[in-house]
Design a protein around this motif. Sequence first.
Motif, short mmCIF file in Angstrom:
data_model
loop_
_atom_site.label_atom_id
_atom_site.label_comp_id
_atom_site.label_asym_id
_atom_site.label_seq_id
_atom_site.Cartn_x
_atom_site.Cartn_y
_atom_site.Cartn_z
N ILE A 1 5.99 12.04 -3.27
CA ILE A 1 4.80 11.24 -2.98
C ILE A 1 5.15 10.26 -1.86
CG2 ILE A 1 3.13 9.59 -3.89
CD1 ILE A 1 3.64 10.89 -6.67
N ILE B 1 7.43 4.56 0.34
CA ILE B 1 6.39 3.90 1.12
C ILE B 1 6.92 3.51 2.49
CG2 ILE B 1 5.22 3.03 -0.94
CD1 ILE B 1 6.44 0.26 -0.32
N ASP C 1 2.61 9.41 7.11
CA ASP C 1 1.47 10.07 6.46
C ASP C 1 1.30 11.50 6.98
OD1 ASP C 1 0.75 8.01 4.74
OD2 ASP C 1 -0.49 7.03 6.25
N GLU D 1 -5.56 6.34 -3.40
CA GLU D 1 -4.36 6.97 -2.89
C GLU D 1 -3.12 6.10 -3.10
OE1 GLU D 1 -4.76 8.25 1.11
OE2 GLU D 1 -5.66 10.16 0.51
N LEU D 2 -3.33 4.79 -3.25
CA LEU D 2 -2.22 3.87 -3.47
C LEU D 2 -1.95 3.64 -4.95
CD1 LEU D 2 -2.99 1.21 -0.70
CD2 LEU D 2 -1.58 3.27 -0.55
N ARG E 1 3.64 7.50 1.00
CA ARG E 1 2.53 6.65 1.42
C ARG E 1 3.00 5.79 2.58
NH1 ARG E 1 0.60 9.99 -1.14
NH2 ARG E 1 -0.77 9.86 -2.96
N SER F 1 0.98 4.32 5.04
CA SER F 1 0.11 3.22 5.43
C SER F 1 -1.05 3.13 4.45
CB SER F 1 -0.42 3.44 6.86
OG SER F 1 -1.07 4.70 6.97
N VAL F 2 -1.78 2.03 4.55
CA VAL F 2 -2.94 1.81 3.69
C VAL F 2 -4.14 2.50 4.31
CG1 VAL F 2 -4.49 0.08 2.70
CG2 VAL F 2 -2.03 -0.37 2.84
N ARG G 1 2.92 14.09 4.88
CA ARG G 1 2.50 14.23 3.50
C ARG G 1 2.30 15.67 3.06
NH1 ARG G 1 -1.81 9.54 2.08
NH2 ARG G 1 -2.19 10.99 0.38
N ILE H 1 -0.74 5.58 -8.18
CA ILE H 1 -0.03 6.81 -8.55
C ILE H 1 0.28 6.74 -10.03
CG2 ILE H 1 2.05 8.18 -8.11
CD1 ILE H 1 2.06 6.50 -5.34
#
Length: 383
Positions: free
Chosen positions: A103, A80, A91, A114-115, A105, A107-108, A94, A117
Motif C-alpha cells: 500500500i 507514505i 502514486d 484512500e488515506l 500513498r 500524496s493527499v 501504485r 487503510i
Amino acid sequence: MRILHTSDWHVGKVLKGRTRHEEHIRVLGQVVEIAQAERPDLVIVAGDLYDTAAPTADATRVVTRALSALRRTGAQVVAIGGNHDNGPALDALRPWAEAAGIILRGSVGQNPDELRISGETADGERWQLVAVPFLSQRYAIRATEMYELSGAEANQTYADHIARLIDKLSEPFAEPNVINLLTAHLTIVGASAGGGEREAHTIMGYAVPATVFPKNAHYVALGHLHRAQQVISPCPARYSGSPLAIDFGEEENVPSVAIVDVATDKAARVRDVPISSARALRTVHGTLEQLTKVNLPDAWLRVLVRETPRVGLREDVQELLPNALEVRIDPEMMPNRAGERMGQRAGRSPRELFGDYLDSRGNAEDGVRELFDELYDEVSSAQ
C-alpha cells in the motif's frame, strides 16, 4: 498486533560527492532480516523513501526491492511520501505496489477514504490506519478545502490545517475493538531534530503540536526527524529515526527501527532495534601529527585540521585519511577578522553578509546557502 516502524531511508543520498548506494542495500537488507525475525503483522514506512524528488533508476530499484522483500515476510506494508519524495511519482507506482500487495500513498488526493487503510492480522485482530503523506503549506490548505471542512480561512496556520485534516480522517477511530493507528511525515513541536533534516520543512511554520493526534489512537508512527525518540502526546507517538546517519550532523544518532506491540486494551510497547550495516560518520580534530594516530578505517570522516591554512593541506590530510570526505580548518585556528569584516560590511549584499556569518561559524553544511538564497528571493519578490 506487532508493527515494524521505519522511516527516512533517503535512498540515493550522496554524501560530499560519495554515493551510499551499497550502504543502503546493506541497511535495508538488515531491516528485512529484522522483519523476518520479529514477524510483524504490519510494516510502516513513514516517508522519505528517497533523498530527492527525482530518484535514479538504481535508487528506485533499491526501494522497490526492499518494499517487496518486506512484503514477502508476510507483513502488510504501508509506505507514505515525505518531503524529499515526489508524491505524485510515488502514486504513479501504485499499480505496481498493489500488484505486489503493498500500500503506497505518495500524496493527499481528493478521496479521503484512500488515506484510511484497514486490515486484519492472522490472529483476527482488526486494525485501521490513517496515512498522511507530507503536505506543504499550500497543499495543506487545498486538502482541507477538498474535504469540505468548516472554517477554512486563508490566514489559518499550517498546524490548524493539519489538525483539522487529521481530525476528519480519524473519525472512524470511534469504532470499538479496533486498533487505531496513524502515520504522518511531520515535525512535532518539542521533538529533537536529528541534525541532518533540511531546515526548510522543520522550521518556519512547519512544526505542529502533538495535540493534532487523536486521544483514541493506539500508536502514531512518525517520520521526518532522523533521531529515534518518543513524543509527548495525547496518545503513544514516536519517531523511528533514520536507519543510517544521513550526514555528519547525525553522527551521534543511533540508527534503528522500532518494533511496536499494541492491542486495544494495552498500551503500546516499543523496542528500538539497532541498525549497524552503514558506515559510521565521525568528526575528528587535530594537527597533522595527531591525525596520523586516527584509526577509523570503516568510517566516513569530517576532519577539522588544527594547522595554519596553506596550499596542499587538504591533500596532505586526505593522504593520511583516505575516507575523509570533508576537510577544513578548525575554526579555532582561524584569525579573528571581526574588526576587518565590520569595516567591509558597508555596501555588501545580504547574501554576502550571510556567507560571512557562515564562514565565521565554520558552517559548511550542504544546502544552507542555497536555502538562504531561495528564502531571500521569495521575500524580496513579495515586497
